[in-house]
Design an enzyme around this catalytic site. Structure first.
Site, PDB file in Angstrom:
ATOM      1  N   HIS A 291      -8.362  -8.002  -7.782  1.00  0.00           N
ATOM      2  CA  HIS A 291      -8.646  -8.846  -6.615  1.00  0.00           C
ATOM      3  C   HIS A 291      -8.679  -7.897  -5.415  1.00  0.00           C
ATOM      4  O   HIS A 291      -7.702  -7.746  -4.695  1.00  0.00           O
ATOM      5  CB  HIS A 291      -7.561  -9.912  -6.436  1.00  0.00           C
TER       6      HIS A 291
ATOM      7  N   ASP B 241      -3.656  -8.601  -7.404  1.00  0.00           N
ATOM      8  CA  ASP B 241      -3.253  -9.035  -6.056  1.00  0.00           C
ATOM      9  C   ASP B 241      -4.036 -10.287  -5.657  1.00  0.00           C
ATOM     10  O   ASP B 241      -4.836 -10.260  -4.722  1.00  0.00           O
ATOM     11  CB  ASP B 241      -3.547  -7.854  -5.096  1.00  0.00           C
TER      12      ASP B 241
ATOM     13  N   HIS C  28       0.822  -1.220   0.000  1.00  0.00           N
ATOM     14  CA  HIS C  28       0.000   0.000   0.000  1.00  0.00           C
ATOM     15  C   HIS C  28       0.858   1.272   0.000  1.00  0.00           C
ATOM     16  O   HIS C  28       0.437   2.305  -0.526  1.00  0.00           O
ATOM     17  CB  HIS C  28      -0.976  -0.012   1.179  1.00  0.00           C
TER      18      HIS C  28
ATOM     19  N   GLU D  66     -14.130  -8.288  -7.044  1.00  0.00           N
ATOM     20  CA  GLU D  66     -13.967  -9.272  -5.969  1.00  0.00           C
ATOM     21  C   GLU D  66     -14.957 -10.402  -6.202  1.00  0.00           C
ATOM     22  O   GLU D  66     -16.128 -10.153  -6.475  1.00  0.00           O
ATOM     23  CB  GLU D  66     -14.206  -8.589  -4.613  1.00  0.00           C
TER      24      GLU D  66
ATOM     25  N   SER E  62      -6.947  -2.059  -0.530  1.00  0.00           N
ATOM     26  CA  SER E  62      -6.506  -1.304  -1.709  1.00  0.00           C
ATOM     27  C   SER E  62      -7.609  -0.427  -2.333  1.00  0.00           C
ATOM     28  O   SER E  62      -7.331   0.715  -2.720  1.00  0.00           O
ATOM     29  CB  SER E  62      -5.885  -2.242  -2.752  1.00  0.00           C
TER      30      SER E  62
ATOM     31  N   ASP F 190     -14.903 -12.434 -11.571  1.00  0.00           N
ATOM     32  CA  ASP F 190     -13.596 -13.084 -11.493  1.00  0.00           C
ATOM     33  C   ASP F 190     -12.512 -12.084 -11.949  1.00  0.00           C
ATOM     34  O   ASP F 190     -12.644 -11.453 -13.002  1.00  0.00           O
ATOM     35  CB  ASP F 190     -13.629 -14.318 -12.409  1.00  0.00           C
ATOM     36  N   GLY F 191     -11.489 -11.945 -11.147  1.00  0.00           N
ATOM     37  CA  GLY F 191     -10.453 -10.944 -11.422  1.00  0.00           C
ATOM     38  C   GLY F 191      -9.711 -11.181 -12.732  1.00  0.00           C
ATOM     39  O   GLY F 191      -9.280 -10.238 -13.399  1.00  0.00           O
TER      40      GLY F 191
HETATM   41  N1  SAM Z   1      -5.996  -6.092  -2.947  1.00  0.00           N
HETATM   42  C1  SAM Z   1      -6.475  -6.208  -1.571  1.00  0.00           C
HETATM   43  C2  SAM Z   1      -5.779  -5.179  -0.719  1.00  0.00           C
HETATM   44  O1  SAM Z   1      -4.611  -4.828  -1.015  1.00  0.00           O
HETATM   45  O2  SAM Z   1      -6.383  -4.699   0.247  1.00  0.00           O
HETATM   46  C3  SAM Z   1      -6.257  -7.594  -1.012  1.00  0.00           C
HETATM   47  C4  SAM Z   1      -6.740  -8.700  -1.880  1.00  0.00           C
HETATM   48  S1  SAM Z   1      -6.536 -10.305  -1.224  1.00  0.00           S
HETATM   49  C5  SAM Z   1      -4.823 -10.584  -1.277  1.00  0.00           C
HETATM   50  C6  SAM Z   1      -7.125 -11.287  -2.555  1.00  0.00           C
HETATM   51  C7  SAM Z   1      -8.620 -11.219  -2.749  1.00  0.00           C
HETATM   52  O3  SAM Z   1      -8.954 -11.880  -3.977  1.00  0.00           O
HETATM   53  C8  SAM Z   1      -9.460 -11.904  -1.671  1.00  0.00           C
HETATM   54  O4  SAM Z   1     -10.389 -11.000  -1.157  1.00  0.00           O
HETATM   55  C9  SAM Z   1     -10.168 -13.047  -2.407  1.00  0.00           C
HETATM   56  O5  SAM Z   1     -11.474 -13.277  -1.937  1.00  0.00           O
HETATM   57  C10 SAM Z   1     -10.211 -12.517  -3.807  1.00  0.00           C
HETATM   58  N2  SAM Z   1     -10.315 -13.512  -4.878  1.00  0.00           N
HETATM   59  C11 SAM Z   1      -9.932 -14.814  -4.877  1.00  0.00           C
HETATM   60  N3  SAM Z   1     -10.096 -15.351  -6.099  1.00  0.00           N
HETATM   61  C12 SAM Z   1     -10.586 -14.361  -6.895  1.00  0.00           C
HETATM   62  C13 SAM Z   1     -10.926 -14.278  -8.262  1.00  0.00           C
HETATM   63  N4  SAM Z   1     -10.805 -15.327  -9.074  1.00  0.00           N
HETATM   64  N5  SAM Z   1     -11.367 -13.089  -8.746  1.00  0.00           N
HETATM   65  C14 SAM Z   1     -11.486 -11.998  -7.943  1.00  0.00           C
HETATM   66  N6  SAM Z   1     -11.176 -12.018  -6.630  1.00  0.00           N
HETATM   67  C15 SAM Z   1     -10.722 -13.179  -6.106  1.00  0.00           C
END
Ligand code: SAM
Length: 291
Positions: free
Chosen positions: A41, A171, A18, A125, A107, A150-151
């Site tokens: 993500h 991420d 961050h 998300e 983020s 989906d990310g």
């Molecule tokens: N970027 C955030 C931050 O810096 O505050 C943290 C993200 S965390 C490491 C990863 C996130 O991706 C989780 O909330 C998880 O639920 C989500 N996630 C998992 N698989 C995913 C997908 N295929 N598409 C989107 N999000 C996903």
């Protein structure tokens, strides 16, 4: 999907990620033209540090709480201020120097703090609970949109953005080792469509072979772009790697970084090594990876 970022909010890895994110956003804001951030993500957006997950892991106490309590030289504090001000602003009067933080921004919340009326955020998300929380936390802000998608699909769908200026933050949770390959493939396709965008990619450092391979691959994608791009690799460890231990080393690849970023990080990171390192073991490494 078992990953819950609430356990890791405000950890050393979040602090490093961050702090870098905030420096990139400062740079994007320096020009009047609109920018867009695509956070593939995004997580829940906001985390309760007094809640059961954050309390159980205590990772924020070894992360953001230590940085806030540290004595940091003024020049470094000025570079960290855009990041720390978002954390402090969120906690308002409840904060004191001993670390009685109540909340930590994810983020999307961090990005939103930097948006001007002309700028946009798309925060993606997939996990239903986190996606609902993200929608709630971003509220009715026409600049910021939470999307339950989906990310990896989002990376294909939303790049390039109409503004043609901005950042893609990727991420993923890395619950599966396949996320390294998805990241490499996803970046390659996105970069081909938008070679002038900036990309901030997070990865856990556990296997040197895998992370070196990713860095080489990403550097190769940037170098082959038209126009060719630049790449920075940052790794930050808080303790020596031991088999079976939790995450002690975090990685970031920054494609098309602001030209000032490497210099800023060389100033900031030695001052983060001190509070975040366990028993003086904090180490960072910053390099331009070769294809
Ligand atoms: N970027 C955030 C931050 O810096 O505050 C943290 C993200 S965390 C490491 C990863 C996130 O991706 C989780 O909330 C998880 O639920 C989500 N996630 C998992 N698989 C995913 C997908 N295929 N598409 C989107 N999000 C996903």
């Amino acid at each position: 999907m078992n990953y819950r970022h609430a356990f890791h909010a405000g950890s050393f890895a979040d602090v490093v990620k961050h702090a870098v994110l905030a420096r990139i956003l400062v740079h994007l804001r320096a020009k009047p033209a609109a920018f867009r951030v695509i956070d593939t993500h995004a997580g829940a957006g906001l985390y309760d540090l007094a809640g059961p997950e954050a309390n159980r892991s205590g990772e924020w106490r070894a992360g953001i709480a230590r940085v806030l309590a540290a004595t940091i030289p003024d020049a470094v504090r000025a570079l960290l201020a855009p990041y720390l001000d978002v954390v402090l602003g969120l906690n308002g009067a409840s904060l004191n120097a001993t670390g009685s933080l109540l909340s930590y921004p994810g983020s999307p919340f961090m990005v939103r703090a930097f948006l001007r009326p002309q700028d946009r955020l798309i925060a993606c998300e997939l996990e239903p609970g986190a996606a609902a929380a993200l929608t709630r936390h971003l509220g009715r802000d026409r600049r910021a949109k939470a999307i339950a998608i989906d990310g990896w699909t989002a990376l294909k769908a939303y790049v390039p953005p109409p503004e043609r200026r901005g950042l893609v933050l990727v991420d993923p949770p890395f619950e599966q080792v396949e996320d390294f390959a998805r990241l490499a493939v996803g970046l390659e396709a996105a970069y081909r469509k938008w070679p002038t965008g900036s990309y901030l990619l997070w990865y856990p450092v556990k296997s040197r072979r895998i992370t070196d391979g990713l860095a080489r691959h990403v550097a190769g994608i940037a170098a082959a772009g038209k126009p060719a791009g630049k790449c920075l690799r940052l790794e930050f460890s808080v303790a020596p790697q031991e088999a079976g231990a939790g995450l002690v080393s975090t990685g970031l690849l920054i494609v098309n970084p602001p030209w000032t970023l490497a210099g800023e990080l060389k100033t900031i990171l030695p001052e983060l090594e001190k509070p975040l390192g366990q028993g003086g073991a904090g180490r960072f490494r910053l390099e331009t990876p070769k294809p």
